[in-house]
Design a protein around this motif. Sequence first.
Motif, PDB file in Angstrom:
ATOM      1  N   LEU A 120      55.623 -30.018  21.449  1.00 19.93           N
ATOM      2  CA  LEU A 120      56.764 -30.485  20.668  1.00 19.93           C
ATOM      3  C   LEU A 120      56.420 -31.832  20.044  1.00 19.93           C
ATOM      4  O   LEU A 120      55.817 -32.687  20.710  1.00 19.93           O
ATOM      5  CB  LEU A 120      57.990 -30.619  21.569  1.00 19.93           C
ATOM      6  CG  LEU A 120      58.345 -29.345  22.332  1.00 19.93           C
ATOM      7  CD1 LEU A 120      59.466 -29.610  23.314  1.00 19.93           C
ATOM      8  CD2 LEU A 120      58.728 -28.241  21.368  1.00 19.93           C
ATOM      9  N   VAL A 121      56.775 -32.002  18.799  1.00 20.24           N
ATOM     10  CA  VAL A 121      56.489 -33.254  18.089  1.00 20.24           C
ATOM     11  C   VAL A 121      57.803 -33.878  17.662  1.00 20.24           C
ATOM     12  O   VAL A 121      58.627 -33.245  16.988  1.00 20.24           O
ATOM     13  CB  VAL A 121      55.590 -33.008  16.856  1.00 20.24           C
ATOM     14  CG1 VAL A 121      55.342 -34.325  16.118  1.00 20.24           C
ATOM     15  CG2 VAL A 121      54.269 -32.358  17.261  1.00 20.24           C
ATOM     16  N   THR A 122      57.995 -35.121  18.082  1.00 21.06           N
ATOM     17  CA  THR A 122      59.168 -35.896  17.672  1.00 21.06           C
ATOM     18  C   THR A 122      58.734 -36.809  16.532  1.00 21.06           C
ATOM     19  O   THR A 122      57.809 -37.623  16.710  1.00 21.06           O
ATOM     20  CB  THR A 122      59.698 -36.739  18.846  1.00 21.06           C
ATOM     21  OG1 THR A 122      60.037 -35.875  19.928  1.00 21.06           O
ATOM     22  CG2 THR A 122      60.915 -37.536  18.440  1.00 21.06           C
ATOM     23  N   PRO A 123      59.363 -36.680  15.360  1.00 24.66           N
ATOM     24  CA  PRO A 123      58.997 -37.560  14.248  1.00 24.66           C
ATOM     25  C   PRO A 123      59.186 -39.031  14.619  1.00 24.66           C
ATOM     26  O   PRO A 123      60.113 -39.381  15.368  1.00 24.66           O
ATOM     27  CB  PRO A 123      59.958 -37.147  13.137  1.00 24.66           C
ATOM     28  CG  PRO A 123      60.305 -35.725  13.461  1.00 24.66           C
ATOM     29  CD  PRO A 123      60.368 -35.692  14.968  1.00 24.66           C
ATOM     30  N   ALA A 124      58.309 -39.881  14.120  1.00 22.76           N
ATOM     31  CA  ALA A 124      58.392 -41.320  14.372  1.00 22.76           C
ATOM     32  C   ALA A 124      59.759 -41.834  13.969  1.00 22.76           C
ATOM     33  O   ALA A 124      60.328 -41.414  12.961  1.00 22.76           O
ATOM     34  CB  ALA A 124      57.293 -42.051  13.604  1.00 22.76           C
ATOM     35  N   TYR A 173      44.331 -29.994  21.203  1.00 20.97           N
ATOM     36  CA  TYR A 173      45.313 -30.141  22.279  1.00 20.97           C
ATOM     37  C   TYR A 173      44.818 -31.160  23.305  1.00 20.97           C
ATOM     38  O   TYR A 173      45.579 -32.034  23.747  1.00 20.97           O
ATOM     39  CB  TYR A 173      45.574 -28.791  22.941  1.00 20.97           C
ATOM     40  CG  TYR A 173      46.490 -28.883  24.130  1.00 20.97           C
ATOM     41  CD1 TYR A 173      47.839 -29.126  23.969  1.00 20.97           C
ATOM     42  CD2 TYR A 173      45.991 -28.762  25.423  1.00 20.97           C
ATOM     43  CE1 TYR A 173      48.684 -29.239  25.068  1.00 20.97           C
ATOM     44  CE2 TYR A 173      46.823 -28.864  26.520  1.00 20.97           C
ATOM     45  CZ  TYR A 173      48.171 -29.106  26.337  1.00 20.97           C
ATOM     46  OH  TYR A 173      48.997 -29.221  27.419  1.00 20.97           O
ATOM     47  N   LEU A 174      43.550 -31.080  23.682  1.00 15.31           N
ATOM     48  CA  LEU A 174      42.984 -32.041  24.631  1.00 15.31           C
ATOM     49  C   LEU A 174      43.034 -33.449  24.054  1.00 15.31           C
ATOM     50  O   LEU A 174      43.319 -34.413  24.774  1.00 15.31           O
ATOM     51  CB  LEU A 174      41.553 -31.635  24.986  1.00 15.31           C
ATOM     52  CG  LEU A 174      41.407 -30.254  25.632  1.00 15.31           C
ATOM     53  CD1 LEU A 174      39.943 -29.908  25.828  1.00 15.31           C
ATOM     54  CD2 LEU A 174      42.184 -30.172  26.934  1.00 15.31           C
ATOM     55  N   ASN A 175      42.801 -33.576  22.756  1.00 17.86           N
ATOM     56  CA  ASN A 175      42.875 -34.884  22.104  1.00 17.86           C
ATOM     57  C   ASN A 175      44.284 -35.467  22.179  1.00 17.86           C
ATOM     58  O   ASN A 175      44.457 -36.654  22.444  1.00 17.86           O
ATOM     59  CB  ASN A 175      42.438 -34.796  20.640  1.00 17.86           C
ATOM     60  CG  ASN A 175      40.957 -34.583  20.495  1.00 17.86           C
ATOM     61  OD1 ASN A 175      40.183 -34.854  21.407  1.00 17.86           O
ATOM     62  ND2 ASN A 175      40.555 -34.073  19.341  1.00 17.86           N
ATOM     63  N   LEU A 176      45.306 -34.659  21.964  1.00 24.08           N
ATOM     64  CA  LEU A 176      46.657 -35.216  21.974  1.00 24.08           C
ATOM     65  C   LEU A 176      47.115 -35.555  23.382  1.00 24.08           C
ATOM     66  O   LEU A 176      48.006 -36.388  23.550  1.00 24.08           O
ATOM     67  CB  LEU A 176      47.659 -34.323  21.239  1.00 24.08           C
ATOM     68  CG  LEU A 176      48.193 -33.063  21.885  1.00 24.08           C
ATOM     69  CD1 LEU A 176      49.298 -33.363  22.876  1.00 24.08           C
ATOM     70  CD2 LEU A 176      48.762 -32.177  20.803  1.00 24.08           C
ATOM     71  N   LEU A 177      46.507 -34.953  24.409  1.00 21.34           N
ATOM     72  CA  LEU A 177      46.821 -35.378  25.774  1.00 21.34           C
ATOM     73  C   LEU A 177      46.343 -36.811  26.004  1.00 21.34           C
ATOM     74  O   LEU A 177      46.968 -37.562  26.744  1.00 21.34           O
ATOM     75  CB  LEU A 177      46.176 -34.437  26.799  1.00 21.34           C
ATOM     76  CG  LEU A 177      46.732 -33.021  26.853  1.00 21.34           C
ATOM     77  CD1 LEU A 177      45.961 -32.188  27.867  1.00 21.34           C
ATOM     78  CD2 LEU A 177      48.227 -33.009  27.149  1.00 21.34           C
ATOM     79  N   SER A 178      45.244 -37.176  25.350  1.00 21.19           N
ATOM     80  CA  SER A 178      44.719 -38.545  25.451  1.00 21.19           C
ATOM     81  C   SER A 178      45.470 -39.510  24.552  1.00 21.19           C
ATOM     82  O   SER A 178      45.628 -40.681  24.882  1.00 21.19           O
ATOM     83  CB  SER A 178      43.240 -38.572  25.063  1.00 21.19           C
ATOM     84  OG  SER A 178      42.497 -37.834  25.979  1.00 21.19           O
ATOM     85  N   ASP A 179      45.901 -39.031  23.399  1.00 20.62           N
ATOM     86  CA  ASP A 179      46.598 -39.880  22.429  1.00 20.62           C
ATOM     87  C   ASP A 179      47.682 -39.043  21.749  1.00 20.62           C
ATOM     88  O   ASP A 179      47.391 -38.297  20.809  1.00 20.62           O
ATOM     89  CB  ASP A 179      45.616 -40.414  21.393  1.00 20.62           C
ATOM     90  CG  ASP A 179      46.279 -41.351  20.393  1.00 20.62           C
ATOM     91  OD1 ASP A 179      47.494 -41.631  20.517  1.00 20.62           O
ATOM     92  OD2 ASP A 179      45.578 -41.795  19.468  1.00 20.62           O
ATOM     93  N   GLY A 194      54.284 -38.738  14.175  1.00 20.12           N
ATOM     94  CA  GLY A 194      55.145 -38.421  15.294  1.00 20.12           C
ATOM     95  C   GLY A 194      54.435 -38.580  16.625  1.00 20.12           C
ATOM     96  O   GLY A 194      53.285 -39.005  16.684  1.00 20.12           O
ATOM     97  N   THR A 195      55.161 -38.234  17.675  1.00 23.84           N
ATOM     98  CA  THR A 195      54.627 -38.256  19.031  1.00 23.84           C
ATOM     99  C   THR A 195      54.726 -36.847  19.590  1.00 23.84           C
ATOM    100  O   THR A 195      55.785 -36.220  19.537  1.00 23.84           O
ATOM    101  CB  THR A 195      55.429 -39.231  19.916  1.00 23.84           C
ATOM    102  OG1 THR A 195      55.393 -40.520  19.313  1.00 23.84           O
ATOM    103  CG2 THR A 195      54.848 -39.303  21.317  1.00 23.84           C
ATOM    104  N   ALA A 196      53.601 -36.364  20.118  1.00 19.44           N
ATOM    105  CA  ALA A 196      53.528 -35.003  20.647  1.00 19.44           C
ATOM    106  C   ALA A 196      53.635 -35.021  22.165  1.00 19.44           C
ATOM    107  O   ALA A 196      53.187 -35.950  22.821  1.00 19.44           O
ATOM    108  CB  ALA A 196      52.207 -34.363  20.230  1.00 19.44           C
ATOM    109  N   ARG A 197      54.240 -33.975  22.701  1.00 23.40           N
ATOM    110  CA  ARG A 197      54.275 -33.793  24.142  1.00 23.40           C
ATOM    111  C   ARG A 197      54.265 -32.309  24.446  1.00 23.40           C
ATOM    112  O   ARG A 197      54.900 -31.515  23.755  1.00 23.40           O
ATOM    113  CB  ARG A 197      55.480 -34.468  24.770  1.00 23.40           C
ATOM    114  CG  ARG A 197      56.792 -33.775  24.478  1.00 23.40           C
ATOM    115  CD  ARG A 197      57.917 -34.330  25.352  1.00 23.40           C
ATOM    116  NE  ARG A 197      59.169 -33.666  25.054  1.00 23.40           N
ATOM    117  CZ  ARG A 197      59.549 -32.505  25.574  1.00 23.40           C
ATOM    118  NH1 ARG A 197      58.778 -31.859  26.419  1.00 23.40           N
ATOM    119  NH2 ARG A 197      60.708 -31.966  25.255  1.00 23.40           N
ATOM    120  N   PRO A 198      53.529 -31.912  25.484  1.00 23.77           N
ATOM    121  CA  PRO A 198      53.508 -30.494  25.851  1.00 23.77           C
ATOM    122  C   PRO A 198      54.770 -30.091  26.596  1.00 23.77           C
ATOM    123  O   PRO A 198      55.329 -30.863  27.364  1.00 23.77           O
ATOM    124  CB  PRO A 198      52.277 -30.364  26.744  1.00 23.77           C
ATOM    125  CG  PRO A 198      51.930 -31.733  27.182  1.00 23.77           C
ATOM    126  CD  PRO A 198      52.567 -32.695  26.235  1.00 23.77           C
TER     127      PRO A 198
END
Length: 86
Positions: free
Chosen positions: A78-82, A16-22, A36-40
Amino acid sequence: MLTASAGGADRHPAWYLNLLSDPEVTVQAGSSAFAGTARPATTAEAAEAARLWPAVVAAMPSYEAYRTATAREIPLVLVTPAGRPA
């Protein structure tokens, strides 16, 4: 939707900490994978997280115990597919 529960631990899981950075991610479920692109969905989006949490618990009731085991907010991701709009 992903749940950064870490089994109710008092710290967020490293992924989770990694996806906050990327926030660019690859999600794999079984033999299927997609970029995809993840967002909390966090307190900044309190209404969104509150709306989603019952679905999490319905799918996996143990998450409610994780939630009460820690003082931290358990992030929903939440992950939005590319190629799709966010």
